[in-house]
Design a protein around this motif. Structure first.
Motif, PDB file in Angstrom:
ATOM      1  N   GLU A 272      -7.506  55.911 -45.472  1.00  0.00           N
ATOM      2  CA  GLU A 272      -7.330  54.776 -44.567  1.00  0.00           C
ATOM      3  C   GLU A 272      -8.697  54.196 -44.242  1.00  0.00           C
ATOM      4  N   ASN A 273      -8.912  52.942 -44.655  1.00  0.00           N
ATOM      5  CA  ASN A 273     -10.176  52.244 -44.364  1.00  0.00           C
ATOM      6  C   ASN A 273     -11.398  53.031 -44.827  1.00  0.00           C
ATOM      7  N   GLY A 274     -11.315  53.584 -46.045  1.00  0.00           N
ATOM      8  CA  GLY A 274     -12.447  54.299 -46.616  1.00  0.00           C
ATOM      9  C   GLY A 274     -12.674  55.689 -46.073  1.00  0.00           C
ATOM     10  N   GLY A 283       7.045  65.388 -52.461  1.00  0.00           N
ATOM     11  CA  GLY A 283       8.203  65.455 -51.578  1.00  0.00           C
ATOM     12  C   GLY A 283       8.009  64.628 -50.330  1.00  0.00           C
ATOM     13  N   GLY A 284       6.727  64.223 -50.077  1.00  0.00           N
ATOM     14  CA  GLY A 284       6.478  63.279 -48.993  1.00  0.00           C
ATOM     15  C   GLY A 284       5.878  63.844 -47.731  1.00  0.00           C
ATOM     16  N   GLU A 285       5.789  65.168 -47.581  1.00  0.00           N
ATOM     17  CA  GLU A 285       5.227  65.732 -46.352  1.00  0.00           C
ATOM     18  C   GLU A 285       3.753  65.347 -46.215  1.00  0.00           C
ATOM     19  N   GLU A 286       3.379  64.904 -45.018  1.00  0.00           N
ATOM     20  CA  GLU A 286       1.994  64.565 -44.726  1.00  0.00           C
ATOM     21  C   GLU A 286       1.332  65.686 -43.937  1.00  0.00           C
ATOM     22  N   VAL A 287       0.094  66.006 -44.315  1.00  0.00           N
ATOM     23  CA  VAL A 287      -0.714  66.954 -43.553  1.00  0.00           C
ATOM     24  C   VAL A 287      -1.977  66.218 -43.135  1.00  0.00           C
ATOM     25  N   ARG A 288      -2.156  66.045 -41.834  1.00  0.00           N
ATOM     26  CA  ARG A 288      -3.303  65.317 -41.309  1.00  0.00           C
ATOM     27  C   ARG A 288      -4.437  66.289 -40.978  1.00  0.00           C
ATOM     28  N   ALA A 289      -5.664  65.862 -41.263  1.00  0.00           N
ATOM     29  CA  ALA A 289      -6.828  66.699 -40.993  1.00  0.00           C
ATOM     30  C   ALA A 289      -8.046  65.819 -40.745  1.00  0.00           C
ATOM     31  N   ASP A 290      -8.986  66.329 -39.965  1.00  0.00           N
ATOM     32  CA  ASP A 290     -10.220  65.584 -39.703  1.00  0.00           C
ATOM     33  C   ASP A 290     -11.113  65.540 -40.935  1.00  0.00           C
ATOM     34  N   THR A 291     -10.998  66.567 -41.785  1.00  0.00           N
ATOM     35  CA  THR A 291     -11.821  66.667 -42.984  1.00  0.00           C
ATOM     36  C   THR A 291     -10.958  67.123 -44.150  1.00  0.00           C
ATOM     37  N   THR A 301      -9.755  65.176 -58.967  1.00  0.00           N
ATOM     38  CA  THR A 301      -9.888  64.800 -57.556  1.00  0.00           C
ATOM     39  C   THR A 301      -9.901  63.286 -57.371  1.00  0.00           C
ATOM     40  N   PHE A 302     -10.833  62.605 -58.069  1.00  0.00           N
ATOM     41  CA  PHE A 302     -11.060  61.187 -57.784  1.00  0.00           C
ATOM     42  C   PHE A 302     -10.142  60.251 -58.565  1.00  0.00           C
ATOM     43  N   LEU A 303      -9.914  60.550 -59.834  1.00  0.00           N
ATOM     44  CA  LEU A 303      -9.074  59.682 -60.641  1.00  0.00           C
ATOM     45  C   LEU A 303      -7.597  59.975 -60.424  1.00  0.00           C
ATOM     46  N   GLY A 304      -7.295  61.186 -59.948  1.00  0.00           N
ATOM     47  CA  GLY A 304      -5.909  61.573 -59.729  1.00  0.00           C
ATOM     48  C   GLY A 304      -5.483  61.465 -58.285  1.00  0.00           C
ATOM     49  N   LEU A 305      -6.057  62.298 -57.409  1.00  0.00           N
ATOM     50  CA  LEU A 305      -5.585  62.384 -56.032  1.00  0.00           C
ATOM     51  C   LEU A 305      -6.076  61.261 -55.135  1.00  0.00           C
ATOM     52  N   VAL A 306      -7.283  60.759 -55.373  1.00  0.00           N
ATOM     53  CA  VAL A 306      -7.799  59.658 -54.552  1.00  0.00           C
ATOM     54  C   VAL A 306      -7.324  58.318 -55.098  1.00  0.00           C
ATOM     55  N   GLY A 307      -7.611  58.073 -56.369  1.00  0.00           N
ATOM     56  CA  GLY A 307      -7.245  56.803 -56.981  1.00  0.00           C
ATOM     57  C   GLY A 307      -8.423  55.853 -57.013  1.00  0.00           C
ATOM     58  N   ALA A 308      -8.614  55.188 -58.165  1.00  0.00           N
ATOM     59  CA  ALA A 308      -9.757  54.306 -58.362  1.00  0.00           C
ATOM     60  C   ALA A 308      -9.794  53.166 -57.359  1.00  0.00           C
ATOM     61  N   GLU A 309      -8.635  52.774 -56.835  1.00  0.00           N
ATOM     62  CA  GLU A 309      -8.585  51.625 -55.922  1.00  0.00           C
ATOM     63  C   GLU A 309      -9.332  51.888 -54.613  1.00  0.00           C
ATOM     64  N   HIS A 310      -9.601  53.155 -54.307  1.00  0.00           N
ATOM     65  CA  HIS A 310     -10.313  53.501 -53.069  1.00  0.00           C
ATOM     66  C   HIS A 310     -11.801  53.772 -53.302  1.00  0.00           C
ATOM     67  N   LEU A 500     -15.939  58.698 -49.931  1.00  0.00           N
ATOM     68  CA  LEU A 500     -15.029  58.552 -48.802  1.00  0.00           C
ATOM     69  C   LEU A 500     -15.565  59.323 -47.597  1.00  0.00           C
ATOM     70  N   LYS A 501     -15.478  58.736 -46.441  1.00  0.00           N
ATOM     71  CA  LYS A 501     -15.874  59.440 -45.231  1.00  0.00           C
ATOM     72  C   LYS A 501     -14.925  60.608 -44.987  1.00  0.00           C
ATOM     73  N   LYS A 502     -15.466  61.679 -44.451  1.00  0.00           N
ATOM     74  CA  LYS A 502     -14.694  62.862 -44.086  1.00  0.00           C
ATOM     75  C   LYS A 502     -14.046  63.560 -45.286  1.00  0.00           C
ATOM     76  N   MET A 503     -14.622  63.366 -46.475  1.00  0.00           N
ATOM     77  CA  MET A 503     -14.113  64.059 -47.664  1.00  0.00           C
ATOM     78  C   MET A 503     -15.270  64.699 -48.420  1.00  0.00           C
ATOM     79  N   TYR A 504     -15.026  65.923 -48.899  1.00  0.00           N
ATOM     80  CA  TYR A 504     -16.048  66.710 -49.581  1.00  0.00           C
ATOM     81  C   TYR A 504     -15.457  67.369 -50.826  1.00  0.00           C
ATOM     82  N   GLN A 505     -16.371  67.815 -51.717  1.00  0.00           N
ATOM     83  CA  GLN A 505     -15.987  68.612 -52.881  1.00  0.00           C
ATOM     84  C   GLN A 505     -16.557  70.019 -52.723  1.00  0.00           C
ATOM     85  N   CYS A 506     -15.864  71.017 -53.283  1.00  0.00           N
ATOM     86  CA  CYS A 506     -16.394  72.386 -53.200  1.00  0.00           C
ATOM     87  C   CYS A 506     -16.091  73.193 -54.454  1.00  0.00           C
ATOM     88  N   GLY A 507     -15.712  72.526 -55.564  1.00  0.00           N
ATOM     89  CA  GLY A 507     -15.349  73.243 -56.775  1.00  0.00           C
ATOM     90  C   GLY A 507     -16.504  73.429 -57.736  1.00  0.00           C
TER      91      GLY A 507
END
Length: 533
Positions: A272-274, A283-291, A301-310, A500-507
């Motif tokens: 949302e807004n970067g 299935g549609g369940e949302e899990v909200r988190a600060d990070t 991660t980026f091409l699949g779960l985030v999407g190039a549009e973001h 993206l703000k509030k997003m990190y990688q750890c793999g």
């Protein structure tokens, strides 16, 4: 009211679990989401056939950072390593080279092939130790950005410079090793074919490079940097298989309050807004988190779960260029008895050591450098190697609980198996690949085919489909010079943050790279906590 978390970690591979454990230890509310029915990612133990337990993908431990083991108190949660005793390298003529952990025994073995090699081996080991000690501090440091003039970044760059300055005597050797091929590097030291083949093979494991490809020497050093209980260059088998490593980290994470959900596949990351706001499960369940923290590879991660549009076009292009070509497979065997290699016939009479003692370490099918290069040549043209390099262990000799009494399991890591085949699909070629592995190994172990009860053949396609490794790359991306340190995964984003703000990688697609080491997870957690995320 739906619970909101301080952090949600995507993927319960060992790095994701390490990151979650450190965040939870710092008092954060953490949820780990794993799509499979068990934790571990590619670090798992599964009972594939009744009574036979396999370390299905990763199969040995050495690179796990000692600091993580102690800080998370992993032995309290079942972490125990059983050392492997050396490496057996059979030769096509029925001879063998055995490199024991005992230096004097190894020296005598090498002298059978070359007195010069026997003399040089100790010095080579000392050099590799010093090079590893030069690089090792960087495994525990977040890569600085050489383009940034921020005070903290300049201080980090100065720290890197001091690290290398303290080891100036070895800078020339390090520069050579970072740019040379593993074959060229070891040929400057040795002359006997079995030793050259076995050493240079460490430079091709898990990467789409041949032994004569520039940069493969660093991969060799990457594998040299391991230790067990302070013993440099030692490798071990976890009691209970590789899944016991993941379970011990998961146990530590849970003890600090982290929640872990399995069978929870993620459809996308909420943006949302970067800013990353959480995840949406299938299935549609949302899990909200600060990070939000992803332990998956950068492409997934980026091409699949985030999407190039973001994401901006330049970053997307860099991720698309990121090299992540799969090059290896696995064959796991359930055996009715111990294998009897030709090279060990009458060995007890010759040496006084029982044949079984030679099988308690690794078995390397790497008779010479040309053998390895021919195996790579097949892969370059879209074929699995007709005579592959294999790294083999028999875990049941150290841990009999992995099979029924009197039976054994054999783990065979195989190189090369290119993800993209010139002809057919991996579903069509899987059994032919397995046959090639068994036929090649049977040339060294004549009784092998007679004692196989079951086999599991894992291709790069299987690694992608079942374990989520893009193209089946076990390191989440090539360990090539242009994809290391402040360039991993891409320039400007090597400090575990993302656009993206509030997003990190750890793999493993982040510094310091692949292998069961846990360092990316720990460093990412440190970054998140330092930024107050």
């Amino acid at each position: 009211m739906t619970k909101r978390y301080d952090a949600v970690v995507i993927g319960a591979g060992h790095n994701g679990l390490v990151c979650a454990a450190y965040l939870a230890r710092a008092g954060k509310s953490v949820l780990v989401l794993e799509r499979r029915h068990l934790v571990g990612g590619a670090t798992v133990t599964e009972e594939v056939f009744p009574g036979f337990k396999f370390s299905v993908c990763s199969y040995v431990v050495s690179l796990m950072r000692p600091r993580i083991i102690s800080e998370l108190d992993l032995p309290r949660f079942g972490f125990e390593l059983l050392p492997l005793d050396g490496t057996l390298s059979p030769t096509p003529d029925g001879d063998y080279l055995m490199r024991w952990h005992d230096a004097e025994e190894t020296r005598r073995e090498l002298a059978r092939f070359s007195t010069a090699d026997a003399e040089a081996y100790e010095q080579f080991g000392k050099l590799m130790y010093h090079l590893a000690m030069t690089v090792r501090p960087m495994l525990s440091a977040t890569p600085p950005d050489p383009s940034s003039l921020a005070p903290a970044n300049l201080a980090a760059l100065a720290s890197v410079g001091k690290t290398f300055g303290r080891n100036a005597d070895h800078l020339y050797d390090l520069a050579k090793l970072m740019t040379m091929s593993s074959a060229d590097f070891v040929e400057e030291w040795f002359e006997s074919e079995p030793l050259l083949g076995s050493l240079s093979a460490s430079g091709i494991i898990g990467t789409f490079l041949g032994p004569r490809s520039p940069g493969s020497a660093y991969v060799m050093l990457h594998h040299y940097m391991g230790e067990i209980d302070g013993q440099f260059r030692a490798w071990g088998l976890p009691r209970g298989g590789m899944g016991a490593v993941a379970e011990s980290i998961a146990g530590a994470a849970r003890s600090f309050g982290a929640e872990i959900r399995t069978a929870a596949p993620i459809e996308r990351i909420l943006v949302e807004n970067g800013t990353a706001r959480g995840v949406v499960l299938e299935g549609g369940e949302e899990v909200r988190a600060d990070t939000v923290v992803s332990s998956l590879d950068p492409k997934r991660t980026f091409l699949g779960l985030v999407g190039a549009e973001h994401l901006d076009d330049e970053f997307v292009s860099a991720i698309k260029r990121y090299k992540i070509r799969g090059s290896s497979g696995k064959v796991n065997l359930a055996l009715d008895a111990l294998p009897r290699p030709t090279c060990l016939e009458g060995i007890e009479h010759k040496t006084g050591f029982p044949a079984e003692s030679y099988l308690r370490g690794a078995i390397s099918i790497s008779p010479d450098i040309d053998y390895l290069e021919r195996a790579y040549r097949d892969a370059k043209y879209g074929r699995f190697s007709r005579r592959p390099y294999m790294d083999i262990v028999l875990p049941t000799l150290a841990d009999p609980s992995m099979a029924p009494p009197g039976k054994h399991v054999m783990s065979i890591f195989v190189q090369y198996a290119p993800y993209e085949l010139a002809e057919g699909t991996w579903e069509q070629q899987r059994e032919a690949f397995g046959d090639t592995v068994i036929d090649t190994l049977a040339d060294y172990i004549p009784n092998l085919k007679d004692i196989i009860l079951h086999r599991q053949v894992i291709t790069p396609w299987d690694l992608e489909q079942k374990f989520g490794l893009t193209q089946g790359n076990i390191f989440h991306g090539e360990l090539s010079l242009e994809q290391l340190f402040f360039l991993r995964p891409v320039a400007g984003w090597a400090d575990y943050r993302t656009p993206l703000k509030k997003m990190y990688q750890c793999g493993s697609g982040t510094h310091p790279g692949g292998g069961v080491m846990g360092a990316p997870g720990r460093l990412a957690a440190q970054k998140i906590l330092a930024e107050g995320a």
